[in-house]
Design a protein around this motif. Structure first.
Motif, PDB file in Angstrom:
ATOM      1  N   MET A 254      45.313  39.259  47.095  1.00 41.99           N
ATOM      2  CA  MET A 254      44.360  39.138  45.998  1.00 41.99           C
ATOM      3  C   MET A 254      45.040  39.467  44.674  1.00 41.99           C
ATOM      4  O   MET A 254      44.900  38.733  43.689  1.00 41.99           O
ATOM      5  N   LEU A 255      45.807  40.560  44.677  1.00 43.18           N
ATOM      6  CA  LEU A 255      46.507  40.936  43.449  1.00 43.18           C
ATOM      7  C   LEU A 255      47.516  39.865  43.063  1.00 43.18           C
ATOM      8  O   LEU A 255      47.663  39.527  41.885  1.00 43.18           O
ATOM      9  N   LEU A 256      48.193  39.316  44.068  1.00 43.54           N
ATOM     10  CA  LEU A 256      49.176  38.270  43.791  1.00 43.54           C
ATOM     11  C   LEU A 256      48.492  37.042  43.191  1.00 43.54           C
ATOM     12  O   LEU A 256      48.991  36.450  42.226  1.00 43.54           O
ATOM     13  N   GLY A 257      47.328  36.685  43.745  1.00 42.13           N
ATOM     14  CA  GLY A 257      46.588  35.543  43.214  1.00 42.13           C
ATOM     15  C   GLY A 257      46.160  35.786  41.776  1.00 42.13           C
ATOM     16  O   GLY A 257      46.308  34.920  40.904  1.00 42.13           O
ATOM     17  N   ALA A 258      45.625  36.991  41.536  1.00 44.02           N
ATOM     18  CA  ALA A 258      45.183  37.326  40.182  1.00 44.02           C
ATOM     19  C   ALA A 258      46.365  37.301  39.218  1.00 44.02           C
ATOM     20  O   ALA A 258      46.267  36.796  38.089  1.00 44.02           O
ATOM     21  N   TRP A 259      47.491  37.806  39.677  1.00 39.31           N
ATOM     22  CA  TRP A 259      48.708  37.808  38.857  1.00 39.31           C
ATOM     23  C   TRP A 259      49.129  36.379  38.531  1.00 39.31           C
ATOM     24  O   TRP A 259      49.473  36.067  37.385  1.00 39.31           O
ATOM     25  N   THR A 260      49.081  35.497  39.541  1.00 33.97           N
ATOM     26  CA  THR A 260      49.434  34.101  39.305  1.00 33.97           C
ATOM     27  C   THR A 260      48.499  33.479  38.276  1.00 33.97           C
ATOM     28  O   THR A 260      48.938  32.768  37.366  1.00 33.97           O
TER      29      THR A 260
END
Lengths: 456, 190
Positions: free
Chosen positions: A383-389
């Motif tokens: 989720m954090l990776l997606g938000a970061w992207t």
């Protein structure tokens, strides 16, 4: 021969119960009368003093790179340092540990308090970042061994179209996020796994690694530093910090005469031309575009977070414990034939892992609990990776919508790796070095001659 | 030409201050973290012999052509058997050093007569490829005195160890560089 046949029998038992190494004293060690037991010889690893030597090399290298790039404006000095770094950090120290990989050790160390991080790794991670605040990507210029390899193979660089440059330029940030997410959850050190050149430094690596490295090098002959520009996650951090740099690469030593000669000098597409004043009619359009981009930013972050949350299952496939738990669970439910007879089926890494697990004495429940926790962790990380992207893409859109004013040809600090190629292209630099006469040059480059027809 | 107007000077001064604060912050954070959780010694890869199942992947998964993993022998644990199951094939034709009788694919184990009925087995590490066949044999029927270790003379200490990644029993761990071996006889008071 009876003993030999009994061994056959024992081996049948052994074949059915391959297990972990538990020392059992089946045959008491004899008490020799006049035989001294040999000692087990072990070779100590390289002394810790090398860590200190590496840190000194790094500090000196960063200082020298900054000096050569910004004070001496010397391409020769930078090249010498590049070769020295390649020899020391690359071939001599065999490419580990480097700041690029240290990102993961630091991420892992921050996420998991029991994970030890040596001082050397922390120094390698931090020092180039501090240097970037003051003099840009000095580390990339001539200290990084991966950059050095690519620096030396640039043969005939082509200009990458701006849209492609911007699009591909997003990859390092996303790769950075993925590397941190996977390292922090203790899944895999993905950045090290896809390190292109470490195999060359060691004169040996799996074929896939060497092929990947070879491709990057071949590509690097025509597209300058492809790894640094379109993959390197550490370069992404350095690029952001380099925007704040106190001293930057100034192409001209004094004033820009708008001769455009430097434009083709940069193999890395880092030189930006002066901006053209926009027509009054386009201003509202630009403003509206900025508003759209600002609105899109949180939407992208939210959407990315939601999409990333769905990634827990695919991400979990990268994790050893989760894979093992899935396999064991499938065996328990009768979906796959269990590993009972090692001779009857081909050994694979999976069956070996199952064997090892069965003989370790841990219960299925423990494993399932650990795997479930890991899936949950990877869900959060995803989720954090997606938000970061989403944030990276959104920030790029905002960035593209902001108009900047540039009066001269400038080296964009986040992309400029301070290789020093552009200096000699500048006629003012030639004058400074005494290679061109001031007067003759001044008439040739009178403003009207060059600017009038060529600039849009 | 450099602009020396007061505005520019002020902006530069504030910028320098912020940079100094940023650098101090970065270094301070790194230093504080290093002080609390970092350590002076480097870390090395090693195999926990109590977890290792001698699956044989060490020989093939290392990034080096010749794996950094070698067999070590805990001599104090060895039974000095004439019929060593770490040395001989399951059905040896004879108990001698004939290549057809040896388990080791590279003939790296040296068998030497000590006194009746004992034989001593030493590893020629130059020949050892870390396949673990002898370890498996010794664990199955012997005292388990043969075990695999990462040889730090060969290991290049990859940040992402290729063997550790695929180790089926998760026996690879990072150990402090000042105690880089996990000897199997370490609990025997040697």
């Amino acid at each position: 021969m009876t003993r030999i046949s009994s061994v056959v029998f024992i081996f049948v038992i052994w074949a059915a119960s391959a297990g972990a190494a538990v020392a059992i004293e089946r045959f008491p060690p004899p008490d020799f009368t006049d035989h001294e037991l040999p000692t087990t010889q072990v070779v100590p690893p390289r002394a810790d003093a090398w860590q200190i030597a590496d840190a000194w090399f790094l500090v000196t290298g960063l200082g020298l790179a900054g000096y050569f790039a910004l004070v001496r404006r010397s391409r020769a000095g930078l090249l010498t340092l590049t070769v020295a770094s390649l020899v020391w950090l690359g071939f001599f120290r065999e490419g580990c540990v480097c700041p690029i990989g240290a990102i993961q050790n630091v991420a892992r160390g921050l996420a998991d308090p029991t994970y030890p991080v040596p001082y050397g790794v922390i120094a390698f991670f931090t020092l180039p970042l501090v240097a970037a605040i003051f003099f840009g990507r000095a580390f990339c210029a001539a200290v990084c061994p991966l950059g050095a390899v690519q620096e030396l193979v640039v043969l005939r660089p082509v200009r990458v179209p701006r849209w492609l440059e911007h699009a591909l330029g997003l990859i390092p940030y996303i790769y950075l996020g993925a590397g941190v997410a996977l390292a922090a959850t203790g899944t895999v050190f993905v950045i090290c796994r896809y390190d292109p050149f470490v195999g060359f430094f060691r004169f040996g690596a799996p074929v896939g690694m060497l092929v990947f490295g070879g491709l990057v090098l071949v590509l690097g002959m025509f597209v300058g530093r492809p790894y640094c520009r379109y993959l390197c996650p550490y370069g992404a951090i350095l690029g952001v910090l380099a925007k704040l740099a106190r001293w930057r690469v100034r192409i001209t030593p004094d004033e820009c005469i708008q001769c455009r000669l430097c434009e083709d000098a940069c193999p890395y597409g880092a030189i930006e031309p002066p901006t053209v004043a926009p027509r009054a009619a386009t201003r509202p359009v630009a403003r509206r575009r900025l508003v759209y981009a600002l609105v899109a930013l949180p939407v992208l972050v939210a959407a990315g977070g939601w999409l990333g949350r769905q990634l827990d299952v695919p991400l979990a496939r990268l994790d050893f414990t989760v894979r093992l738990a899935q396999r064991i669970r499938a065996e328990e439910q009768g979906l796959i034939a269990p590993v009972t007879d090692p001779d009857a089926q081909v050994e694979t890494e999976e069956t070996r892992a199952v064997d090892a697990f069965r003989s370790s004495g841990r219960t299925d429940g423990d494993l399932y609990a650990e795997a479930d926790m890991q899936v949950a962790r990877l869900g959060t990380a995803g989720m954090l990776l997606g938000a970061w992207t989403g944030l990276v893409i959104g920030a790029k859109l905002v960035h593209l919508s902001i108009r900047r004013r540039r009066t001269d040809y400038t080296a964009e600090p986040s992309r400029c790796v301070a290789c020093g190629r552009c200096y000699r292209y500048c006629p003012r630099e030639q004058v400074r070095l005494g290679l061109l006469q001031e007067e003759g040059f001044a008439t040739a480059a009178a403003p009207g001659d060059i600017q009038g027809d060529r600039r849009p | 030409m450099p602009d020396d107007s007061p505005n520019v000077n002020r902006r530069r001064f504030v910028g320098d201050g912020l940079r100094a604060v940023g650098a101090a912050g970065l270094l301070g954070a790194a230093g504080a973290w290093a002080g609390r959780r970092g350590q002076a010694t480097d870390m090395r890869w090693q195999i926990d012999p109590d977890k290792c199942v001698a699956c044989g992947q060490c020989a093939t998964h290392c990034v080096l052509d010749k794996s950094a993993v070698v067999c070590k022998h805990a001599f104090v644990m060895c039974g000095y058997c004439d019929l060593c199951t770490g040395y001989f094939e399951p059905q040896p034709l004879a108990l001698d050093s004939g290549a057809e009788n040896q388990l080791c694919p590279t003939g790296a184990i040296v068998r030497r007569f000590v006194e009746d009925p004992y034989f001593e087995y030493t590893i020629d590490e130059q020949l050892c490829i870390g396949c673990g066949k002898c370890v498996k044999g010794c664990n199955a029927f012997g005292n388990g005195s043969l075990y695999l270790q990462v040889d730090h003379a060969r290991c290049v200490n990859c940040n992402e160890c290729a063997i550790a990644r695929d180790c089926p029993s998760e026996a690879f761990c990072r150990v402090r560089a000042d105690e880089p071996y996990l000897r199997k006889d370490r609990n025997l008071g040697q």
